[in-house]
Design a protein around this motif. Structure first.
Motif, short mmCIF file in Angstrom:
data_model
loop_
_atom_site.label_atom_id
_atom_site.label_comp_id
_atom_site.label_asym_id
_atom_site.label_seq_id
_atom_site.Cartn_x
_atom_site.Cartn_y
_atom_site.Cartn_z
N ASN A 163 0.83 -1.20 0.00
CA ASN A 163 0.00 0.00 0.00
C ASN A 163 0.87 1.26 0.00
OD1 ASN A 163 -2.40 -1.40 -0.01
ND2 ASN A 163 -2.73 -1.25 2.20
N SER A 164 0.33 2.32 -0.58
CA SER A 164 0.99 3.61 -0.55
C SER A 164 0.06 4.62 0.12
CB SER A 164 1.34 4.08 -1.97
OG SER A 164 0.16 4.30 -2.72
N THR A 165 0.67 5.54 0.89
CA THR A 165 -0.09 6.57 1.61
C THR A 165 0.07 7.92 0.90
OG1 THR A 165 0.26 5.42 3.70
CG2 THR A 165 -0.40 7.74 3.83
N GLY A 166 -1.05 8.54 0.60
CA GLY A 166 -1.01 9.84 -0.07
C GLY A 166 -0.48 10.94 0.85
N GLY A 172 -4.13 10.99 -2.16
CA GLY A 172 -4.84 9.76 -2.53
C GLY A 172 -4.02 8.53 -2.25
N ASP A 173 -4.62 7.58 -1.53
CA ASP A 173 -3.92 6.33 -1.23
C ASP A 173 -3.99 5.40 -2.45
OD1 ASP A 173 -3.51 7.32 1.27
OD2 ASP A 173 -5.20 6.25 2.18
N GLY A 174 -3.10 4.45 -2.50
CA GLY A 174 -3.05 3.48 -3.60
C GLY A 174 -2.13 2.34 -3.24
N ASN A 195 3.23 3.54 -9.10
CA ASN A 195 2.17 3.80 -8.13
C ASN A 195 0.81 3.83 -8.82
OD1 ASN A 195 0.76 6.41 -6.28
ND2 ASN A 195 1.38 4.47 -5.35
N ARG A 197 -3.30 4.53 -8.25
CA ARG A 197 -4.32 5.12 -7.39
C ARG A 197 -5.67 5.06 -8.10
NH1 ARG A 197 -0.49 9.50 -7.09
NH2 ARG A 197 0.84 9.33 -5.23
N GLU A 198 -6.62 4.40 -7.47
CA GLU A 198 -7.98 4.27 -8.01
C GLU A 198 -7.97 3.77 -9.45
OE1 GLU A 198 -9.96 7.99 -7.49
OE2 GLU A 198 -9.99 7.83 -5.28
N GLY A 202 -0.42 6.76 -10.96
CA GLY A 202 -0.16 8.00 -10.26
C GLY A 202 1.27 8.46 -10.36
N GLN A 231 7.43 10.14 2.79
CA GLN A 231 6.36 10.96 2.24
C GLN A 231 6.98 12.29 1.79
OE1 GLN A 231 2.79 11.12 4.73
NE2 GLN A 231 3.23 9.06 5.52
#
Length: 316
Positions: A163-166, A172-174, A195, A197-198, A202, A231
């Motif tokens: 997982n990635s944290t926005g 936006g997370d992805g 990456n 995202r949705e 990204g 981040q």
């Protein structure tokens, strides 16, 4: 018969009897022609034997199979309309399995390199999207931008998905997908950090170069790996927590073990075809990059990122 005149009267009966006695053979029926009958029977038997012999010759020359004779007395024709199956049944054969070429990228060496519930199919789909995305961008740039042939997703091996944290720079997370490709004909490696995202790409980081280690040690952390453990510097000191992080790099065959410490916890890295892959969860604000150490099979430290001049120890 006798041509003497017949006398009518008293002696008529006597004359008739004499005539019958003298010429009895003339009205006696002929004897049966036994020799002729025997000859006819012999000819008929020879004809039937010849016919039967012709049938046997036809059977001997016919393909494998059983046939039935029709007709009376065995003198009919050969019926080949419905051949019976051979007495010896053929043995069933097992088809040789056909090895088909994989249609997607190869998975990682250990299950722990796919985390947060991300499946290999999801990671592979993300990788395909990223390669297609870069191909479209290259078409749009034309000759004005860098041209890199990333090839097919099936040419890569996925070594990490998480997982990635926005953050403020990329909201936006992805999830991240890390994949590597080694060209056998040329000493070159290609590494992608993508990456998603949705369902959309990204961001994509590409590294391509030779196989040599340029830091002088048996372990070399990836120069673009910072995308996986930090981040945005805009949010420095105010990162979203908890935060899933990852650390990747290359190792020589002499390295038996790699550890990565980050934010007060240490993770054991997986070794995957010349790469180390570590991941964990950050629960506190940090200012230093992950600390990487490599060991040989005796437990001796053969690499320490603290002494690696090419490794950025402080976060931007």
């Amino acid at each position: 018969m006798n041509n003497e005149p017949v006398v009518h009267g008293k002696d008529f009966e006597t004359q008739v009897r004499e005539m019958m006695a003298e010429d009895a053979y003339t009205i006696r029926p002929s004897s049966a022609p036994y020799p002729a009958i025997r000859r006819k029977g012999a000819i008929e038997r020879r004809r039937r034997v010849a016919a039967a012999g012709a049938v046997l010759i036809a059977l001997a020359a016919a393909p494998v199979g059983a046939y039935a004779l029709s007709g009376n007395g065995g003198g009919g024709s050969v019926d080949t309309a419905a051949p019976l199956p051979s007495v010896r049944a053929s043995q069933p054969t097992t088809p040789t399995p056909v090895q088909s070429k994989p249609v997607g990228p190869t998975g990682p060496a250990t299950a722990g390199q796919l985390v947060d519930g991300i499946t290999l199919a999801q990671a592979a789909d993300g990788l395909k999207r990223c390669i297609a995305w870069e191909r479209e961008n290259q078409k749009a740039r034309g000759t004005k931008g860098p041209q890199t042939d990333l090839g097919r997703a099936a040419d890569y091996r996925i070594i990490l998905a998480m997982n990635s944290t926005g953050d403020s720079n990329a909201p936006g997370d992805g999830f991240f997908v890390v994949a590597v490709k080694e060209q056998k004909k040329a000493p070159q490696l290609t590494q992608l950090i993508c990456n998603i995202r949705e369902g959309e790409v990204g961001g994509l980081g590409i590294s391509a170069g030779g196989k040599e280690f340029d830091n002088g040690g048996p372990v070399m952390p990836d120069i673009n790996g910072g995308k996986l453990y930090q981040q945005s510097f805009i949010d420095k000191g105010n990162w979203k927590l908890p935060f899933r992080w990852g650390s990747i790099g290359r190792v020589e065959p002499s390295v038996a073990r790699v550890t990565v410490s980050y934010g007060g916890s240490t993770s054991e890295a997986a070794l995957d075809h010349g790469w180390f892959v570590a991941t964990g969860t950050l629960n506190e604000q940090v200012t230093l990059a992950p600390h990487v150490k490599g060991y040989d099979n005796t437990g001796k430290v053969v690499y320490d990122s603290d002494t690696d001049a090419g490794y950025d120890k402080a976060l931007p």
